[in-house]
Design an enzyme around this catalytic site. Structure first.
Site, PDB file in Angstrom:
ATOM      1  N   GLY A 130       0.833  -1.203   0.000  1.00 18.46           N
ATOM      2  CA  GLY A 130       0.000   0.000   0.000  1.00 18.46           C
ATOM      3  C   GLY A 130       0.864   1.248   0.000  1.00 18.46           C
ATOM      4  N   ARG A 131       0.303   2.341  -0.546  1.00 18.43           N
ATOM      5  CA  ARG A 131       0.994   3.626  -0.582  1.00 18.43           C
ATOM      6  C   ARG A 131       0.082   4.699  -0.026  1.00 18.43           C
ATOM      7  NH1 ARG A 131       5.501   3.593  -4.016  1.00 18.43           N
ATOM      8  NH2 ARG A 131       5.649   1.768  -5.374  1.00 18.43           N
ATOM      9  N   SER A 136       0.158   9.192   1.465  1.00 21.55           N
ATOM     10  CA  SER A 136       0.892  10.458   1.439  1.00 21.55           C
ATOM     11  C   SER A 136       1.994  10.515   2.479  1.00 21.55           C
ATOM     12  CB  SER A 136      -0.080  11.618   1.663  1.00 21.55           C
ATOM     13  OG  SER A 136      -0.704  11.496   2.925  1.00 21.55           O
ATOM     14  N   ASP A 151      -7.043  10.857  13.355  1.00 23.83           N
ATOM     15  CA  ASP A 151      -7.280  10.671  11.926  1.00 23.83           C
ATOM     16  C   ASP A 151      -8.129   9.422  11.678  1.00 23.83           C
ATOM     17  OD1 ASP A 151      -7.130  11.474   9.284  1.00 23.83           O
ATOM     18  OD2 ASP A 151      -5.255  10.413   8.888  1.00 23.83           O
TER      19      ASP A 151
END
Length: 422
Positions: A16-17, A19, A130
């Site tokens: 996974g990627r 920011s 978050d």
């Protein structure tokens, strides 16, 4: 290609990627792990590295079945990584992208799991900051719960706090923030009003974000999302949430309470978890809601009056990318970006009202940009028609006039007054 993370871990492949960095499938002394490797520019920030080390003990002590445990924090040269338990499954955003909305029973069961995770974290003095579908993992190997929901686990504890350093806040201000504005770390759709107004993050911000997630699971869209991030932030402060039809009143009142503008009015995480569990029997068998999603209001553009109406582009669901042009998959997977807090005059720009209500596809919303543009065109056409009529009357008036008795005076003739009889 495999790479070493510190002296104890090996990262084999990227899964996974985001920011903030990349997530790798890795291996450690005790078996498979997930390794979140933060971006190199973050690893070069000595202030962040110092905070990273300070938070290590608190993060390692978070131990709860509904929390993805942090096993280790690694600082090695340019590598800054969190080593976490490996969860065999997917994230909640992926399920929402596939199904759009969930049945109320499954939505509430997942939310209750996350509320339990938050209760444990808050008791340990840790605020997540978050909470969003991307940070909620579904354990596909766990037993199915109410509504067929897989067990939900909350992940990425501490990442938002680690990245929120004074230096990065100053950089955000230098990039265009107002002098009295401070940076916000989080994702616009889920940011609590008090954060927008510059107050420090307390446990109540997680409750607000989780209630937003629950609303999204039920409706298929967030209550205040859509459009520019600044507009989203202002809605959190100035607008009230639109009711959702088709759910028990008890569930709706619970959502409203947890979306209260005042942090003190919201439930604590432990109370929210208990209330959600109590509501599960009322939700059994209720199908996913049929709710029309608000459409995007396009910027007014000139077009001919007789041109067929252009269909409105569908508003993207879920989080709003903060970086223009960023790929949606990367921008939404892990958005820990500083956002400028709107100045007081910006927040006061609109009266308190209700967030844009869902409407039927193609139906114009009163006061929308397209309606305003159409009204301007109609006024222009009306003014133009009146001007033509006046010009015509003025032209005829050059040839005809009326005498005092209502008779016509020939062009070039003179009016004659008739004396009164004695």
């Amino acid at each position: 290609m495999a790479r070493k993370i510190g002296s104890r871990y090996t990262a084999h492949q990227i899964v996974g990627r985001g920011s903030a960095g990349t997530v790798w499938l890795g291996e450690g002394p005790e078996g498979p792990v997930a390794v979140k490797l933060l971006r190199e520019d973050l690893a070069c920030d000595q202030e962040l590295v110092g905070r990273f080390v300070q938070e290590r003990t608190a993060l390692l002590q978070l131990d709860h079945p509904r929390i993805v445990a942090v096993r280790d924090l690694v600082v090695d040269g340019n590598d800054l990584a969190l080593v976490m338990d490996l969860v065999r499954g997917t994230d909640l955003r992926t399920r929402l992208d596939r199904e759009r909305r969930l049945a109320p029973e499954a939505a509430v069961a997942i939310t209750a799991d996350v509320a339990e995770a938050l209760a444990a974290a808050h008791a340990a003095g840790v605020v997540h900051r978050d909470v969003k579908p991307e940070n909620i993992l579904l354990d596909m190997e766990g037993p199915l719960g109410p509504g067929g929901a897989h067990p939900a686990l909350l992940t990425d504890f501490g990442v938002a706090k680690l990245i929120d350093t004074p230096r990065r806040t100053k950089a955000a201000r230098a990039a265009g923030g107002a002098p009295n504005a401070s940076g916000i770390i989080g994702t616009p759709d889920y940011v609590a009003p008090e954060l927008v107004e510059g107050l420090p993050p307390r446990a109540a911000v997680d409750i607000y974000a989780l209630a937003t997630v629950l609303y999204e699971l039920l409706a298929g869209f967030t209550p205040f999302g859509g459009g520019h991030p600044g507009a989203v932030l202002r809605r959190h402060v100035t607008e009230t949430v639109v009711p959702l039809p088709g759910i028990p009143e008890e569930l709706w009142q619970l959502i409203v309470q947890c979306l209260a503008k005042a942090p003190a009015s919201r439930l604590r995480a432990s109370e929210l978890a208990q209330r959600l569990h109590d509501l599960l029997p009322l939700l059994r068998g209720i199908p996913p809601l049929e709710v029309d999603e608000p459409g995007t209001e396009p910027a007014p553009e000139p077009w001919e009056e007789d041109e067929p109406e252009r269909p409105a582009a569908p508003r993207r669901r879920g989080a709003v990318p903060l970086v223009p042009g960023a790929a949606s998959a990367d921008a939404n997977r892990d958005t820990h970006t500083s956002m400028r807090v709107p100045a007081p005059d910006e927040l006061a720009g609109g009266a308190h009202g209700t967030a844009r209500a869902p409407r039927a596809p193609g139906q114009r919303r009163p006061g929308s940009a397209r309606n305003r543009a159409a009204a301007v065109r109609r006024r222009r056409l009306t003014v133009g028609a009146v001007a033509v009529a006046l010009a015509a009357v003025a032209g005829v008036g050059g040839w005809l006039a009326l005498d005092g008795d209502g008779g016509q005076v020939p062009p070039g003739g003179t009016r004659q007054s008739v004396p009164a009889e004695p």
